[in-house]
Write a protein that holds these residues in place. Structure first.
Motif, PDB file in Angstrom:
ATOM      1  N   LEU A   1      15.656  20.562  71.751  1.00  0.00           N
ATOM      2  CA  LEU A   1      14.558  20.647  70.779  1.00  0.00           C
ATOM      3  C   LEU A   1      13.258  20.833  71.547  1.00  0.00           C
ATOM      4  O   LEU A   1      13.212  20.677  72.773  1.00  0.00           O
ATOM      5  CB  LEU A   1      14.454  19.368  69.940  1.00  0.00           C
ATOM      6  CG  LEU A   1      15.684  18.887  69.165  1.00  0.00           C
ATOM      7  CD1 LEU A   1      15.320  17.667  68.323  1.00  0.00           C
ATOM      8  CD2 LEU A   1      16.259  19.965  68.272  1.00  0.00           C
ATOM      9  N   GLY A   2      12.191  21.112  70.809  1.00  0.00           N
ATOM     10  CA  GLY A   2      10.873  21.160  71.422  1.00  0.00           C
ATOM     11  C   GLY A   2      10.348  19.750  71.620  1.00  0.00           C
ATOM     12  O   GLY A   2      10.776  18.827  70.938  1.00  0.00           O
ATOM     13  N   LYS A   3       9.397  19.590  72.542  1.00  0.00           N
ATOM     14  CA  LYS A   3       8.853  18.237  72.728  1.00  0.00           C
ATOM     15  C   LYS A   3       7.956  17.846  71.575  1.00  0.00           C
ATOM     16  O   LYS A   3       7.784  16.676  71.297  1.00  0.00           O
ATOM     17  CB  LYS A   3       8.132  18.086  74.061  1.00  0.00           C
ATOM     18  CG  LYS A   3       6.697  18.582  74.114  1.00  0.00           C
ATOM     19  CD  LYS A   3       5.964  18.013  75.334  1.00  0.00           C
ATOM     20  CE  LYS A   3       4.564  18.535  75.439  1.00  0.00           C
ATOM     21  NZ  LYS A   3       3.835  18.022  76.604  1.00  0.00           N
ATOM     22  N   GLN A   4       7.356  18.830  70.912  1.00  0.00           N
ATOM     23  CA  GLN A   4       6.573  18.515  69.729  1.00  0.00           C
ATOM     24  C   GLN A   4       6.399  19.763  68.888  1.00  0.00           C
ATOM     25  O   GLN A   4       6.462  20.874  69.403  1.00  0.00           O
ATOM     26  CB  GLN A   4       5.214  17.908  70.105  1.00  0.00           C
ATOM     27  CG  GLN A   4       4.126  18.887  70.483  1.00  0.00           C
ATOM     28  CD  GLN A   4       2.955  18.199  71.192  1.00  0.00           C
ATOM     29  OE1 GLN A   4       3.094  17.674  72.287  1.00  0.00           O
ATOM     30  NE2 GLN A   4       1.796  18.196  70.561  1.00  0.00           N
TER      31      GLN A   4
ATOM     32  N   VAL B   1      14.323  12.052  58.769  1.00  0.00           N
ATOM     33  CA  VAL B   1      15.167  12.856  57.869  1.00  0.00           C
ATOM     34  C   VAL B   1      15.702  14.079  58.617  1.00  0.00           C
ATOM     35  O   VAL B   1      16.897  14.400  58.534  1.00  0.00           O
ATOM     36  CB  VAL B   1      14.373  13.273  56.613  1.00  0.00           C
ATOM     37  CG1 VAL B   1      15.153  14.273  55.780  1.00  0.00           C
ATOM     38  CG2 VAL B   1      14.004  12.042  55.791  1.00  0.00           C
ATOM     39  N   VAL B   2      14.814  14.728  59.372  1.00  0.00           N
ATOM     40  CA  VAL B   2      15.245  15.906  60.143  1.00  0.00           C
ATOM     41  C   VAL B   2      16.321  15.489  61.151  1.00  0.00           C
ATOM     42  O   VAL B   2      17.359  16.156  61.289  1.00  0.00           O
ATOM     43  CB  VAL B   2      14.047  16.566  60.870  1.00  0.00           C
ATOM     44  CG1 VAL B   2      14.521  17.692  61.786  1.00  0.00           C
ATOM     45  CG2 VAL B   2      13.038  17.092  59.858  1.00  0.00           C
ATOM     46  N   ALA B   3      16.098  14.347  61.806  1.00  0.00           N
ATOM     47  CA  ALA B   3      17.061  13.887  62.807  1.00  0.00           C
ATOM     48  C   ALA B   3      18.412  13.564  62.153  1.00  0.00           C
ATOM     49  O   ALA B   3      19.467  13.877  62.706  1.00  0.00           O
ATOM     50  CB  ALA B   3      16.508  12.668  63.540  1.00  0.00           C
TER      51      ALA B   3
ATOM     52  N   VAL C   1      21.371  28.010  66.291  1.00  0.00           N
ATOM     53  CA  VAL C   1      20.023  27.560  65.951  1.00  0.00           C
ATOM     54  C   VAL C   1      20.063  26.916  64.569  1.00  0.00           C
ATOM     55  O   VAL C   1      20.811  27.344  63.692  1.00  0.00           O
ATOM     56  CB  VAL C   1      18.991  28.715  65.963  1.00  0.00           C
ATOM     57  CG1 VAL C   1      18.658  29.105  67.388  1.00  0.00           C
ATOM     58  CG2 VAL C   1      19.486  29.927  65.164  1.00  0.00           C
ATOM     59  N   ALA C   2      19.265  25.863  64.402  1.00  0.00           N
ATOM     60  CA  ALA C   2      19.267  25.146  63.125  1.00  0.00           C
ATOM     61  C   ALA C   2      17.855  24.806  62.721  1.00  0.00           C
ATOM     62  O   ALA C   2      17.019  24.452  63.555  1.00  0.00           O
ATOM     63  CB  ALA C   2      20.085  23.869  63.243  1.00  0.00           C
ATOM     64  N   THR C   3      17.611  24.910  61.415  1.00  0.00           N
ATOM     65  CA  THR C   3      16.319  24.491  60.897  1.00  0.00           C
ATOM     66  C   THR C   3      16.526  23.688  59.632  1.00  0.00           C
ATOM     67  O   THR C   3      17.514  23.870  58.919  1.00  0.00           O
ATOM     68  CB  THR C   3      15.396  25.698  60.640  1.00  0.00           C
ATOM     69  OG1 THR C   3      14.062  25.231  60.514  1.00  0.00           O
ATOM     70  CG2 THR C   3      15.758  26.453  59.381  1.00  0.00           C
ATOM     71  N   VAL C   4      15.599  22.788  59.371  1.00  0.00           N
ATOM     72  CA  VAL C   4      15.597  22.035  58.119  1.00  0.00           C
ATOM     73  C   VAL C   4      14.305  22.403  57.426  1.00  0.00           C
ATOM     74  O   VAL C   4      13.226  22.205  58.001  1.00  0.00           O
ATOM     75  CB  VAL C   4      15.633  20.512  58.379  1.00  0.00           C
ATOM     76  CG1 VAL C   4      15.793  19.750  57.064  1.00  0.00           C
ATOM     77  CG2 VAL C   4      16.725  20.146  59.366  1.00  0.00           C
TER      78      VAL C   4
ATOM     79  N   PHE D   1       7.472  25.521  71.392  1.00  0.00           N
ATOM     80  CA  PHE D   1       8.399  24.738  72.212  1.00  0.00           C
ATOM     81  C   PHE D   1       9.857  25.024  71.851  1.00  0.00           C
ATOM     82  O   PHE D   1      10.760  24.856  72.675  1.00  0.00           O
ATOM     83  CB  PHE D   1       8.105  23.238  72.069  1.00  0.00           C
ATOM     84  CG  PHE D   1       6.801  22.844  72.693  1.00  0.00           C
ATOM     85  CD1 PHE D   1       6.706  22.648  74.062  1.00  0.00           C
ATOM     86  CD2 PHE D   1       5.662  22.691  71.922  1.00  0.00           C
ATOM     87  CE1 PHE D   1       5.500  22.303  74.654  1.00  0.00           C
ATOM     88  CE2 PHE D   1       4.451  22.339  72.504  1.00  0.00           C
ATOM     89  CZ  PHE D   1       4.370  22.154  73.874  1.00  0.00           C
ATOM     90  N   ASP D   2      10.081  25.447  70.608  1.00  0.00           N
ATOM     91  CA  ASP D   2      11.445  25.757  70.176  1.00  0.00           C
ATOM     92  C   ASP D   2      11.888  27.120  70.716  1.00  0.00           C
ATOM     93  O   ASP D   2      13.073  27.347  70.982  1.00  0.00           O
ATOM     94  CB  ASP D   2      11.540  25.732  68.648  1.00  0.00           C
ATOM     95  CG  ASP D   2      11.129  24.386  68.085  1.00  0.00           C
ATOM     96  OD1 ASP D   2      10.945  23.446  68.874  1.00  0.00           O
ATOM     97  OD2 ASP D   2      10.967  24.283  66.863  1.00  0.00           O
ATOM     98  N   GLU D   3      10.921  28.023  70.869  1.00  0.00           N
ATOM     99  CA  GLU D   3      11.229  29.304  71.515  1.00  0.00           C
ATOM    100  C   GLU D   3      11.688  29.050  72.947  1.00  0.00           C
ATOM    101  O   GLU D   3      12.622  29.681  73.436  1.00  0.00           O
ATOM    102  CB  GLU D   3       9.963  30.168  71.576  1.00  0.00           C
ATOM    103  CG  GLU D   3       9.824  31.129  70.441  1.00  0.00           C
ATOM    104  CD  GLU D   3       8.665  32.084  70.678  1.00  0.00           C
ATOM    105  OE1 GLU D   3       7.694  31.718  71.376  1.00  0.00           O
ATOM    106  OE2 GLU D   3       8.732  33.197  70.150  1.00  0.00           O
TER     107      GLU D   3
HETATM  108  N1  LIG Z   1      12.363  20.813  60.209  1.00  0.00           N
HETATM  109  C1  LIG Z   1      12.878  20.993  61.426  1.00  0.00           C
HETATM  110  N2  LIG Z   1      13.953  21.798  61.608  1.00  0.00           N
HETATM  111  C2  LIG Z   1      14.493  21.983  62.831  1.00  0.00           C
HETATM  112  N3  LIG Z   1      14.023  21.407  63.934  1.00  0.00           N
HETATM  113  C3  LIG Z   1      12.954  20.596  63.817  1.00  0.00           C
HETATM  114  C4  LIG Z   1      12.330  20.347  62.568  1.00  0.00           C
HETATM  115  N4  LIG Z   1      11.306  19.497  62.770  1.00  0.00           N
HETATM  116  C5  LIG Z   1      11.273  19.235  64.089  1.00  0.00           C
HETATM  117  N5  LIG Z   1      12.273  19.886  64.722  1.00  0.00           N
HETATM  118  C6  LIG Z   1      12.568  19.886  66.164  1.00  0.00           C
HETATM  119  O1  LIG Z   1      11.993  18.733  66.752  1.00  0.00           O
HETATM  120  C7  LIG Z   1      10.976  19.095  67.685  1.00  0.00           C
HETATM  121  C8  LIG Z   1       9.872  18.068  67.661  1.00  0.00           C
HETATM  122  O2  LIG Z   1       9.267  18.034  66.391  1.00  0.00           O
HETATM  123  P1  LIG Z   1       8.263  16.886  65.937  1.00  0.00           P
HETATM  124  O3  LIG Z   1       8.955  15.588  66.168  1.00  0.00           O
HETATM  125  O4  LIG Z   1       8.021  17.176  64.486  1.00  0.00           O
HETATM  126  O5  LIG Z   1       7.019  17.050  66.754  1.00  0.00           O
HETATM  127  C9  LIG Z   1      10.579  20.506  67.300  1.00  0.00           C
HETATM  128  O6  LIG Z   1      10.065  21.197  68.416  1.00  0.00           O
HETATM  129  C10 LIG Z   1      11.906  21.082  66.826  1.00  0.00           C
HETATM  130  O7  LIG Z   1      12.712  21.490  67.921  1.00  0.00           O
END
Ligand SMILES: Nc1ncnc2c1ncn2[C@@H]1O[C@H](COP(=O)(O)O)[C@@H](O)[C@H]1O
Ligand SMILES: Cc1cc2nc3c(=O)[nH]c(=O)nc-3n(C[C@H](O)[C@H](O)[C@H](O)COP(=O)(O)OP(=O)(O)OC[C@H]3O[C@@H](n4cnc5c(N)ncnc54)[C@H](O)[C@@H]3O)c2cc1C
Lengths: 249, 313
Positions: A116-119, A97-99, A61-64, A39-41
Motif C-alpha cells: 500500500l502507499g504510506k499515505q 473499514v478499508v482495512a 490491484v484493489a480499491t474500495v 504512493f499507490d503508483e
Molecule cells: N479506499 C481505498 N482503497 C484501496 N486502498 C486504499 C484505500 N484507502 C487507502 N488505501 C491504501 O492505504 C494507503 C494509505 O491510506 P491512508 O491510510 O488513507 O492514508 C493508500 O496509499 C492506499 O494504498
C-alpha cells in the motif's frame, strides 16, 4: 500462485489547488482532476518489478470506493496489473473499514505480499497499512525505500526520522511505500487498449460482510490561515539587517 | 470529569525524544486530563526518569522487555494496546516512530485514529490538516469508545520540566510476535542540530545542483547554529539524505527562522513549514510561489548570496 495485492486509492490529483466549500461541508471535487494516489503508483510499480524479476506471478490491484474508482483501476491495469478488484462503497470510508475490506480480499487471494502507499494525499491519514497488518496479525514495514525479497522473508529499508532503518519480516507481510522506492512507469497508449480486456471484478462491500461504520464525524472543513505576504530586500546586506532587526541574528 | 490519557514515549533507549514533551502539551489542553506516559524499553529507568519530570505527567509506566530494545511497531503495539484498556485517549507523536506504531495500535483496538492532531477541542473533538494542509478538518468521535491519535508536534510547545510523576513498572502478559526483526539503522551524523527541534533551519532545493553544492548551506548553517533541511527534489536527486526532507511527506517543522534557498515553494513543501515564525526565501525567480509565504524575500543567485551572507554575519 505467488500473488501481490496492491491498494489503489482514487484521490484529487496532487497538482490541483484545493478549495474548501464555502459552507464548510468538504472540499470542492466537482470537475477536479482525479488520479491514483502517488504512493499507490509507487506500490504498483514495485509489485510489477517484483513480478518482472520472477519473484511473483500475479499482481492484483484493489480499491474500495464508488463506481468512479474503476477509472483508476483501469489505469493500474494499463500500467501492468493482471486483474482488478473493486469493492463498491459510497460515502466516508475510514481506514478501519478499508482495512477490513482488504483483509477479506487477502483471505480470498492469499497474497505473498500486500503493498500500500504510506499515505493517501487527500485525507493524509497514513493508517491503512498498519491497521491492516494489525487485523491480519502479520508484519508491517512502513515507509519502504528498498525491498529485497527471499523465499519466506523480505528485507525492507525504511525512511525514518533518524535516517534509514532495515527490518527483516516474515512473509506474508504488509509493506507501505515511500517516495524514493522507485519511479513509476508511464502508461503507453496500446496498454490502455489492452487493459480494457483485463478482468475487473466488482464486489459490494456488504457482500464481503464488512459493515461501513463511521466512528469519526466530519464536523467542519476550513481553509488554513494564510501567511501574510512579507517584504522584499534587495541584497544580502539588507537581508542580514532585516534579520537583525527581528532579533533573529 | 477526569479524562485518562496515555502517551507513548518516543526515545532511543537512553534519551526521551522531545516529541513526547510536545504530546504532553497536547494532552494538557484537555480539561481534567490525567496523563500517563508509557516507556517501552529493554531498560526503561533512564527514559522513565526523564518522562517523570515533565510538568503535567501524573504517572510513568515502565514496560521493560528485552524485545523492546528496538522500537518495532509490531512488537510494541500489543503492549500499548494492553495498557490502553484503562484509557480513553491514546496518543503518540506524529513522527515516523509514532505514525508507524499508533495506527497499528488503533488496528488492534479497532478504534478510530485521528492523525496529526493540531488542536484538541475536547476529549472527543480534534482539528487536523488534510490535503497537505490545504484544509483543516474538525472531527468528533461519534458514540462511546477510545480514540487513538498522533500529535502534530509542530503545533505544540514541549511541556516544561518541573514535574515529579510516580514511576510504576507495568507487568504485561501479552505474547509478542517474532515475525519482525530489526537488522540495522544508519543514523544521520549528529554533529549538527536536529531538524525537528532546531530554532533555525536552512533548507536547500534542486537549485543547489549537487551534494557538493549543499556544502555552502552546511557552512552557513554551522555559523548560525542551524539545522539543514532539503526539498524532495534535492533528496530525490541525491544531494541530501532522506532524513533532511521537509514537507507533507517529510518532516513538519516549526523553527523560529526558516531560510528556503533555491526552493520553488510547492504546496507539499510549504505544508512542512507553515508554522515557522519567520520564513526567508532566496530564489532567482521573483515569481516563485515561495515568495507568497515568505516574510522576507530576496531575488537573486543563491551561489552569490549565500557566501555573502556568511561573510556578513
Ligand atoms: N479506499 C481505498 N482503497 C484501496 N486502498 C486504499 C484505500 N484507502 C487507502 N488505501 C491504501 O492505504 C494507503 C494509505 O491510506 P491512508 O491510510 O488513507 O492514508 C493508500 O496509499 C492506499 O494504498
Ligand atoms: C505525493 C507527493 C509528495 C511530495 N512531498 C514533498 C515533500 O514532503 N517535500 C517537498 O519538498 N516536496 C514534496 N513533493 C514535491 C513537490 O511537489 C516539488 O516537486 C518539490 O518540492 C520541488 O523541489 P524544489 O523546490 O527544490 O525544486 P524546483 O521546483 O525545481 O525549484 C527550484 C527553484 O530553485 C530556483 N533556482 C534555480 N537556480 C537558482 C539559483 N542559482 N539561485 C536561486 N534560486 C535558483 C528556481 O527558480 C526554482 O524556484 C511531493 C510531491 C508529491 C507528488
Amino acid at each position: 500462485m505467488k500473488r501481490i495485492l496492491v491498494g489503489i486509492k482514487r484521490v484529487v490529483d496532487f497538482n490541483v489547488r484545493i478549495r474548501v466549500k464555502p459552507d464548510g461541508s468538504g472540499v470542492i471535487t466537482d470537475g477536479v482532476k482525479m488520479s491514483i494516489n502517488p504512493f499507490d503508483e509507487i506500490a504498483l510499480e514495485e509489485a510489477l518489478r517484483i513480478k518482472e524479476r520472477g519473484a511473483a506471478e500475479e499482481v492484483i490491484v484493489a480499491t474500495v470506493g464508488p463506481a468512479e474508482c474503476q477509472q483508476q483501476l483501469r489505469t493500474a491495469l494499463a500500467m501492468g496489473a493482471d486483474r482488478a478488484l473493486h469493492v463498491q462503497a459510497d460515502g466516508v470510508l475510514e481506514p478501519l473499514v478499508v482495512a477490513r475490506a482488504l483483509l477479506k480480499l487477502i483471505e480470498r487471494e492469499q497474497p505473498l505480499l500486500v503493498i500500500l502507499g504510506k499515505q493517501a494525499i487527500d485525507d493524509d491519514n497514513g493508517q491503512t497499512g498498519q491497521v491492516l497488518a494489525a487485523l491480519w496479525n502479520r508484519p508491517q514495514a512502513t515507509y519502504a525505500s528498498k525491498i529485497e525479497l527471499s523465499a519466506d522473508t523480505a528485507r525492507v529499508t525504511r525512511e525514518v526520522d533518524v535516517g534509514l532503518e532495515t527490518l527483516e519480516v516474515d512473509l506474508p507481510a504488509v509493506i507501505t511505500t515511500d517516495l524514493r522506492l522507485n519511479e513509476p512507469r508511464y502508461v503507453k497508449l496500446p496498454d490502455i487498449m489492452k487493459a480494457k480486456k483485463k478482468p475487473l471484478d466488482t464486489l459490494p462491500l456488504g457482500t464481503l460482510g464488512v459493515e461501513q461504520r463511521q466512528q469519526l464525524k466530519l464536523v467542519r472543513f476550513e481553509p488554513p490561515p494564510q501567511r501574510h505576504k512579507g517584504i522584499r530586500v534587495k541584497d544580502a546586506a539588507e537581508l542580514v539587517d532585516a534579520l537583525k532587526k527581528k532579533g533573529l541574528l | 470529569m477526569t479524562v485518562k490519557i496515555l502517551i507513548v514515549a518516543e526515545h532511543d533507549g537512553a534519551k526521551l525524544n522531545q516529541s513526547t514533551a510536545r504530546c504532553v502539551s497536547c494532552a494538557r489542553a484537555v480539561s481534567g486530563a490525567e496523563i500517563a506516559v508509557a516507556v517501552c524499553a529493554a531498560d526503561a529507568a533512564a527514559v522513565a526518569a526523564q518522562a517523570a519530570q515533565l510538568a503535567g505527567v501524573n504517572r510513568v509506566l515502565a514496560v521493560e522487555n528485552a524485545a523492546n530494545a528496538h522500537a518495532l511497531a509490531a512488537v510494541l503495539a500489543p503492549q500499548v494496546a494492553a495498557l490502553a484498556q484503562d484509557y480513553s485517549l491514546v496518543l503518540g507523536p506524529s513522527t515516523t516512530f509514532g505514525k508507524d506504531l499508533m495506527a497499528r495500535v488503533a488496528g488492534l483496538l479497532e478504534a478510530p485514529q485521528v492523525s496529526d492532531i493540531m488542536a484538541i477541542e475536547s476529549p472527543t473533538r480534534f482539528r487536523r490538516p488534510i490535503y497537505a494542509g490545504n484544509a483543516l478538518l474538525t472531527v468528533e468521535r461519534s458514540g462511546e469508545g477510545k480514540v487513538v491519535g498522533t500529535v502534530r508536534t509542530a503545533s505544540f510547545e514541549p511541556a516544561a520540566a518541573g514535574g515529579a510523576a510516580v514511576i510504576e513498572k507495568a507487568a504485561l502478559s501479552v505474547t509478542l510476535p517474532t515475525h519482525t526483526r530489526f537488522v540495522s539503522v544508519s543514523a544521520a551524523r549528529n554533529d549538527r542540530p536536529d531538524l525537528q527541534t532546531a530554532a533555525r533551519v536552512i533548507s536547500g532545493g534542486r537549485a543547489l545542483g549537487s551534494a557538493e553544492g549543499f556544502k555552502i548551506l552546511y557552512s552557513l548553517a554551522a555559523k548560525l547554529g542551524a539545522a539543514v533541511g532539503a526539498s524532495r527534489a534535492a533528496v530525490d536527486a541525491g544531494y541530501a539524505p532522506n532524513e533532511m526532507q521537509v514537507g507533507q511527506t517529510g518532516k513538519i517543522i516549526a523553527p523560529e527562522l526558516y531560510v528556503a534557498i533555491g526552493i520553488s515553494g510547492a504546496i507539499q513543501h510549504l505544508t512542512g513549514i507553515k508554522d515557522a515564525r519567520t520564513i526567508v526565501a532566496i530564489n532567482k525567480d521573483g515569481e516563485a510561489p515561495i515568495f507568497e509565504v515568505a516574510d522576507i524575500g530576496l531575488v537573486g543567485d543563491l551561489f552569490q548570496i549565500v557566501p555573502e551572507i556568511e561573510r556578513l554575519i
